[in-house]
Motif scaffolding. Structure first.
Motif, PDB file in Angstrom:
ATOM      1  N   ILE A 117       0.832  -1.204   0.000  1.00 21.81           N
ATOM      2  CA  ILE A 117       0.000   0.000   0.000  1.00 21.81           C
ATOM      3  C   ILE A 117       0.864   1.251   0.000  1.00 21.81           C
ATOM      4  N   ASP A 118       0.442   2.274  -0.736  1.00 24.64           N
ATOM      5  CA  ASP A 118       1.077   3.593  -0.709  1.00 24.64           C
ATOM      6  C   ASP A 118       0.291   4.493   0.237  1.00 24.64           C
ATOM      7  N   ILE A 119       0.978   5.093   1.202  1.00 21.45           N
ATOM      8  CA  ILE A 119       0.344   5.953   2.204  1.00 21.45           C
ATOM      9  C   ILE A 119       0.960   7.343   2.093  1.00 21.45           C
ATOM     10  N   VAL A 120       0.155   8.334   1.818  1.00 19.98           N
ATOM     11  CA  VAL A 120       0.635   9.703   1.650  1.00 19.98           C
ATOM     12  C   VAL A 120       0.551  10.437   2.992  1.00 19.98           C
ATOM     13  N   ILE A 121       1.688  10.892   3.483  1.00 18.05           N
ATOM     14  CA  ILE A 121       1.740  11.647   4.732  1.00 18.05           C
ATOM     15  C   ILE A 121       1.769  13.142   4.378  1.00 18.05           C
ATOM     16  N   PRO A 122       0.716  13.898   4.697  1.00 18.66           N
ATOM     17  CA  PRO A 122       0.668  15.318   4.319  1.00 18.66           C
ATOM     18  C   PRO A 122       1.780  16.126   4.989  1.00 18.66           C
ATOM     19  N   ALA A 123       2.132  17.245   4.375  1.00 20.30           N
ATOM     20  CA  ALA A 123       3.157  18.141   4.929  1.00 20.30           C
ATOM     21  C   ALA A 123       2.737  18.643   6.313  1.00 20.30           C
ATOM     22  N   LYS A 124       3.680  18.613   7.256  1.00 19.49           N
ATOM     23  CA  LYS A 124       3.478  19.124   8.614  1.00 19.49           C
ATOM     24  C   LYS A 124       2.344  18.411   9.363  1.00 19.49           C
ATOM     25  N   LYS A 125       2.040  17.169   8.981  1.00 16.15           N
ATOM     26  CA  LYS A 125       0.974  16.425   9.640  1.00 16.15           C
ATOM     27  C   LYS A 125       1.413  14.992   9.919  1.00 16.15           C
ATOM     28  N   GLY A 126       0.581  14.278  10.695  1.00 17.98           N
ATOM     29  CA  GLY A 126       0.841  12.884  11.015  1.00 17.98           C
ATOM     30  C   GLY A 126      -0.270  11.998  10.498  1.00 17.98           C
ATOM     31  N   LEU A 127       0.035  10.711  10.359  1.00 24.23           N
ATOM     32  CA  LEU A 127      -0.954   9.755   9.854  1.00 24.23           C
ATOM     33  C   LEU A 127      -0.712   8.401  10.506  1.00 24.23           C
ATOM     34  N   GLU A 128      -1.802   7.679  10.798  1.00 28.83           N
ATOM     35  CA  GLU A 128      -1.737   6.371  11.434  1.00 28.83           C
ATOM     36  C   GLU A 128      -2.345   5.305  10.523  1.00 28.83           C
ATOM     37  N   TYR A 129      -1.699   4.132  10.469  1.00 31.54           N
ATOM     38  CA  TYR A 129      -2.208   3.015   9.664  1.00 31.54           C
ATOM     39  C   TYR A 129      -2.164   1.771  10.523  1.00 31.54           C
ATOM     40  N   ASN A 198       7.852  20.401   4.447  1.00 35.98           N
ATOM     41  CA  ASN A 198       6.838  21.252   3.814  1.00 35.98           C
ATOM     42  C   ASN A 198       6.180  20.595   2.606  1.00 35.98           C
ATOM     43  N   ASP A 199       6.517  19.342   2.329  1.00 34.72           N
ATOM     44  CA  ASP A 199       5.956  18.637   1.170  1.00 34.72           C
ATOM     45  C   ASP A 199       5.412  17.275   1.594  1.00 34.72           C
ATOM     46  N   PRO A 200       4.407  16.757   0.885  1.00 37.71           N
ATOM     47  CA  PRO A 200       3.896  15.413   1.185  1.00 37.71           C
ATOM     48  C   PRO A 200       4.980  14.359   0.966  1.00 37.71           C
ATOM     49  N   ILE A 201       4.937  13.299   1.765  1.00 41.49           N
ATOM     50  CA  ILE A 201       5.868  12.181   1.626  1.00 41.49           C
ATOM     51  C   ILE A 201       5.063  10.900   1.495  1.00 41.49           C
ATOM     52  N   THR A 202       5.414  10.066   0.507  1.00 41.73           N
ATOM     53  CA  THR A 202       4.710   8.803   0.283  1.00 41.73           C
ATOM     54  C   THR A 202       5.478   7.646   0.914  1.00 41.73           C
ATOM     55  N   VAL A 203       4.769   6.859   1.718  1.00 39.64           N
ATOM     56  CA  VAL A 203       5.335   5.647   2.320  1.00 39.64           C
ATOM     57  C   VAL A 203       4.775   4.443   1.577  1.00 39.64           C
ATOM     58  N   THR A 204       5.652   3.556   1.101  1.00 34.75           N
ATOM     59  CA  THR A 204       5.227   2.295   0.499  1.00 34.75           C
ATOM     60  C   THR A 204       5.415   1.197   1.534  1.00 34.75           C
ATOM     61  N   LEU A 205       4.297   0.591   1.970  1.00 32.51           N
ATOM     62  CA  LEU A 205       4.301  -0.392   3.046  1.00 32.51           C
ATOM     63  C   LEU A 205       3.939  -1.772   2.503  1.00 32.51           C
ATOM     64  N   SER A 206       4.786  -2.780   2.804  1.00 32.29           N
ATOM     65  CA  SER A 206       4.508  -4.178   2.459  1.00 32.29           C
ATOM     66  C   SER A 206       4.283  -4.955   3.753  1.00 32.29           C
TER      67      SER A 206
END
Length: 215
Positions: A117-129, A198-206
């Motif tokens: 899965i590709d998970i996009v982490i927005p700039a200056k924010k957090g995300l949980e999966y 300051n930019d979105p970062i994409t995490v690729t999770l296997s």
């Protein structure tokens, strides 16, 4: 009156009887030896769990990685995208080590699946999966960013708990991470990433294991 010869024969027929205290000591010694073997040898070589660091020094964790890399997937990976954010987590405690018998029994009954899965982490924010998993089930995982490092907390939350309690398994800042987990309790297990750029970062999770995706 018994002769000396008869007395010797009677003595030979008396069987030794072990006291309760000696049996308890023997049981405790056997349990301690089994626990030491579990922590120092079996967990590093089978599950890539190395609480003492000796497994990595002896090369036992390489065995676990090699075993994971040769396991054939039983389900075609799927690919999705997640963009919602959540609150940041903090450290509460460390995972517990359960009995070897329970771990082996749970792992032998796994219903293995695998996902990418590709998970996009927005700039200056957090995300949980998160993944929903039963107690003593096994998970292998690997994730990497598309360039920039992220702060992350790999943790689990017990099923039905309403106190906010959770256990953190790994916390650091990195561009990638690879490992495995045998769950200490039933509940949701997964990652929290925080993007401080300051930019979105994409995490690729296997992921590979016995779980249901909570997201």
């Amino acid at each position: 009156m018994k002769t000396n010869e008869t007395h010797k024969k009677d003595s030979m027929n008396i069987l030794p009887v072990h006291s309760t205290a000696s049996l308890i000591k023997a049981s405790i010694a056997a349990t301690l030896i089994a626990s030491i073997l579990l922590v120092l040898i079996i967990l590093p070589s089978e599950y890539h769990i190395d609480p003492t660091g000796l497994g990595q020094y002896l090369g036992l964790t390489d065995i676990a990685e090699a075993s994971t890399s040769t396991m054939a997937p039983t389900q075609t990976p799927t690919k999705n995208k997640v963009t919602s954010s959540t609150l940041e987590q903090t450290i509460q405690t460390v995972p517990t080590i359960e009995t070897l018998t329970d771990i082996i029994q749970a792992r032998s009954t796994l219903s293995v699946r695998s996902d990418i899965i590709d998970i996009v982490i927005p700039a200056k924010k957090g995300l949980e999966y998160k993944l929903l998993m039963d107690k003593f089930t096994h998970l292998t995982y690997e994730w990497r960013t598309d360039g920039e490092p992220l702060y992350f907390d790999f943790h689990g939350e017990p099923k039905g708990d309403k106190t906010g309690y959770f256990e953190s398994f790994s916390i650091t800042t990195s561009t990638q991470m690879k490992g495995s987990l045998t769950t200490p309790f039933a509940g949701s297990h997964g990652w929290y990433w925080k993007n401080q750029t300051n930019d979105p970062i994409t995490v690729t999770l296997s992921t590979k294991g016995d779980y249901t995706i909570k997201g």
